[in-house]
Scaffold this motif. Sequence first.
Motif, mmCIF file in Angstrom:
data_model
loop_
_atom_site.group_PDB
_atom_site.id
_atom_site.type_symbol
_atom_site.label_atom_id
_atom_site.label_comp_id
_atom_site.label_asym_id
_atom_site.label_seq_id
_atom_site.Cartn_x
_atom_site.Cartn_y
_atom_site.Cartn_z
ATOM 1 N N THR B 195 0.844 -1.201 0.000
ATOM 2 C CA THR B 195 0.000 0.000 0.000
ATOM 3 C C THR B 195 0.880 1.251 0.000
ATOM 4 O O THR B 195 2.066 1.184 0.354
ATOM 5 N N GLN B 196 0.265 2.334 -0.371
ATOM 6 C CA GLN B 196 1.060 3.554 -0.508
ATOM 7 C C GLN B 196 0.675 4.601 0.527
ATOM 8 O O GLN B 196 -0.485 4.705 0.924
ATOM 9 N N PHE B 197 1.642 5.354 0.924
ATOM 10 C CA PHE B 197 1.462 6.448 1.868
ATOM 11 C C PHE B 197 1.959 7.702 1.154
ATOM 12 O O PHE B 197 3.134 7.812 0.827
ATOM 13 N N LEU B 198 0.997 8.621 0.911
ATOM 14 C CA LEU B 198 1.370 9.822 0.177
ATOM 15 C C LEU B 198 1.298 11.046 1.082
ATOM 16 O O LEU B 198 0.368 11.185 1.884
ATOM 17 N N THR B 199 2.265 11.900 0.932
ATOM 18 C CA THR B 199 2.177 13.218 1.549
ATOM 19 C C THR B 199 2.476 14.233 0.452
ATOM 20 O O THR B 199 3.148 13.908 -0.536
ATOM 21 N N GLY B 200 1.932 15.433 0.622
ATOM 22 C CA GLY B 200 2.176 16.411 -0.441
ATOM 23 C C GLY B 200 1.771 17.808 -0.041
ATOM 24 O O GLY B 200 1.285 18.059 1.072
ATOM 25 N N SER B 201 1.995 18.702 -0.960
ATOM 26 C CA SER B 201 1.590 20.091 -0.764
ATOM 27 C C SER B 201 1.349 20.707 -2.133
ATOM 28 O O SER B 201 2.109 20.444 -3.082
ATOM 29 N N ASP B 202 0.276 21.510 -2.207
ATOM 30 C CA ASP B 202 0.033 22.213 -3.479
ATOM 31 C C ASP B 202 0.497 23.670 -3.379
ATOM 32 O O ASP B 202 0.151 24.502 -4.202
ATOM 33 N N GLY B 203 1.259 23.940 -2.335
ATOM 34 C CA GLY B 203 1.771 25.288 -2.143
ATOM 35 C C GLY B 203 0.874 26.129 -1.255
ATOM 36 O O GLY B 203 1.316 27.128 -0.690
ATOM 37 N N LEU B 204 -0.400 25.745 -1.123
ATOM 38 C CA LEU B 204 -1.339 26.480 -0.268
ATOM 39 C C LEU B 204 -1.660 25.674 0.984
ATOM 40 O O LEU B 204 -1.760 26.215 2.076
ATOM 41 N N CYS B 205 -1.836 24.381 0.789
ATOM 42 C CA CYS B 205 -2.058 23.523 1.950
ATOM 43 C C CYS B 205 -1.286 22.225 1.749
ATOM 44 O O CYS B 205 -0.906 21.889 0.619
ATOM 45 N N SER B 206 -1.033 21.527 2.849
ATOM 46 C CA SER B 206 -0.339 20.251 2.751
ATOM 47 C C SER B 206 -1.283 19.143 3.179
ATOM 48 O O SER B 206 -2.296 19.394 3.837
ATOM 49 N N TRP B 207 -0.956 17.929 2.847
ATOM 50 C CA TRP B 207 -1.895 16.843 3.064
ATOM 51 C C TRP B 207 -1.184 15.491 3.191
ATOM 52 O O TRP B 207 -0.020 15.366 2.809
ATOM 53 N N ALA B 208 -1.915 14.537 3.725
ATOM 54 C CA ALA B 208 -1.408 13.163 3.797
ATOM 55 C C ALA B 208 -2.546 12.229 3.404
ATOM 56 O O ALA B 208 -3.663 12.359 3.917
ATOM 57 N N ARG B 219 -3.760 23.645 6.628
ATOM 58 C CA ARG B 219 -3.600 24.919 5.912
ATOM 59 C C ARG B 219 -2.131 25.358 5.890
ATOM 60 O O ARG B 219 -1.777 26.270 5.165
ATOM 61 N N ASN B 220 -1.359 24.722 6.728
ATOM 62 C CA ASN B 220 0.072 25.028 6.719
ATOM 63 C C ASN B 220 0.727 24.228 5.580
ATOM 64 O O ASN B 220 0.789 22.991 5.626
ATOM 65 N N PRO B 221 1.213 24.911 4.555
ATOM 66 C CA PRO B 221 1.752 24.172 3.395
ATOM 67 C C PRO B 221 2.976 23.324 3.725
ATOM 68 O O PRO B 221 3.349 22.461 2.947
ATOM 69 N N ALA B 222 3.571 23.559 4.899
ATOM 70 C CA ALA B 222 4.771 22.780 5.243
ATOM 71 C C ALA B 222 4.474 21.691 6.266
ATOM 72 O O ALA B 222 5.363 20.923 6.634
ATOM 73 N N HIS B 223 3.220 21.615 6.721
ATOM 74 C CA HIS B 223 2.908 20.725 7.838
ATOM 75 C C HIS B 223 3.286 19.266 7.561
ATOM 76 O O HIS B 223 3.824 18.581 8.415
ATOM 77 N N PHE B 224 2.990 18.797 6.371
ATOM 78 C CA PHE B 224 3.254 17.386 6.070
ATOM 79 C C PHE B 224 4.566 17.190 5.297
ATOM 80 O O PHE B 224 4.731 16.209 4.589
ATOM 81 N N SER B 225 5.424 18.151 5.455
ATOM 82 C CA SER B 225 6.712 18.001 4.748
ATOM 83 C C SER B 225 7.769 17.377 5.655
ATOM 84 O O SER B 225 8.913 17.248 5.274
#
Lengths: 174, 348
Positions: B195-208, B219-225
């Motif tokens: 299975t895959q675990f993705l994290t990312g950011s579109d520059g405005l918000c970050s996500w997992a 909403r913090n674009p660096a949170h999931f970095s």
Amino acid sequence: MNEHTRTVMRQWTLAQPVVSAFITSIVRDFTDRDDVLQDTAVAVLESSPRYDSARPFLAWALGIAQNQIRLYLRRCSRDRLLLDEGLVEIVAASFERVSSAEHLRQLEELRECLSGLEDRERQLFELRYAQDLKPAAMGRILEMHPNTVSKALQRIRDQLRECLQRRAAMEGPA
Amino acid sequence: MSSESGQQQSDLLISGYLDDQLDVQQLQQLQQLLLQSPQLADRFAQQHLLHDRLRNLAMLAFAVPAESPSARAVSVVPGSKRLLFSRRQLRRFLTAVCVLLIGMSAGFIFWSGLAGTPAAAASAELQRLLQASTRQVDRTWQLAVEETVASDLRRRRTLSGRSAQRPPKVSLDGALLCVRSGGQFVLTRTLPDGTQFLTGSDGLCSWAVRPDQSVRVSRNPAHFSRDIPGHEHSMSFVQIDQLLAQLKSNYHIQVLPGVTAAGDAEESLEHADQLMIAVRRRKVPGPGRVEISYDSLTGDIHQLRFIDMPYGPDRLTLRMTLVSEESLQPAFFSHDSHHPPEWRVEQE
């Protein structure tokens, strides 16, 4: 990039190991060699429009290296060469003579020859060539007299040279 | 003195010269002999060709600092116990270094008015890479972990049974890192079960996007970095230009002198690989050493190696290889592109 510059670059690629060894023979310190070699590479490229392709490239590059060695030593406030100025030219001529394609090809076998070194010899090789230590410092680490270290280093180089010759003889003329 | 013993004597002097062992008198003696004998001068040159080549091979073999816990095992000497290089690694490394000087030469063409000192040359070359890295393209990097060394802290925790305080990070080995300007990224890591675990950011918000089918957005674009390598030391692997800028200020930059070999040098003249090595200065954070392989003419980086790099409680040797510069879809860096619409989305 024009055709002339491409030619100079190609020639420099082939000449660079010889120029590097020549610089080492004069400045002796490997760190100094690295610095002078980089300066020489820059100078070769900057001077490339003045290179006459009818002349041997290696001689031209060695001439540039000689100038760079002088400039470098002057910058480092070391205005004296270990070898006489006149002798530097003689040595440069020798590098030209011995740098046949065949001899340089022989050196490509060096890695294989290194595999024949015993553990103790490998240790000496590492200290001298990777860590750039001189026999006195090596002797302190290995608890050996510097003269003994010097002789051991000479034996290692002799052994490697013989190995290169043997391998060249086995392969025959290219 | 017989000619044989004379040759032995002169060879002894040359060897002493190689190792800086001659006193003034011996040096003068060698100079006299070199002036008198062209044959001896030739042997002097031949021995220096060997001596110089030995140095280059040793530098390749021992390029990774010995004190590094993750010193890569690469050996120039087959069968050596101490110089542990694999042949494949060695060939790649040699290939890169073999064409180095060609690349240096090509690079120098771009440096009109170069000061000429090695430090200035390396710095100027790094600046050229920095400029090339700002090119607005999507880049996809493949990550490979060459070595992981558990820190003493991790070992102590494991021994004392306190290792479960925080779940270990998902391995970066085999991960894909897609990046776009503006700090946008998608890091795709694959778990042992596939299975895959993705994290990312579109520059405005970050996500997992997690394997348990939950999606978390901040909403913090660096949170999931934080799982991006280099995060620990604000060394952005997402924005390579920033990473290079950090190298410029915190690392000693060196372009190794080449070991030129016969072979493909000529055919690769136009786009030769070039290798730059950055060694961390004292008392600054970050990987102990960074190796950058790049195109000598364009300055485009195609591989980065981070040696002795902190990652969570471990230290890694991590390789990032550029696998694509193809444009990704405009919405690729949004989490919506990576999960079915029915998955639950939680705001952080």
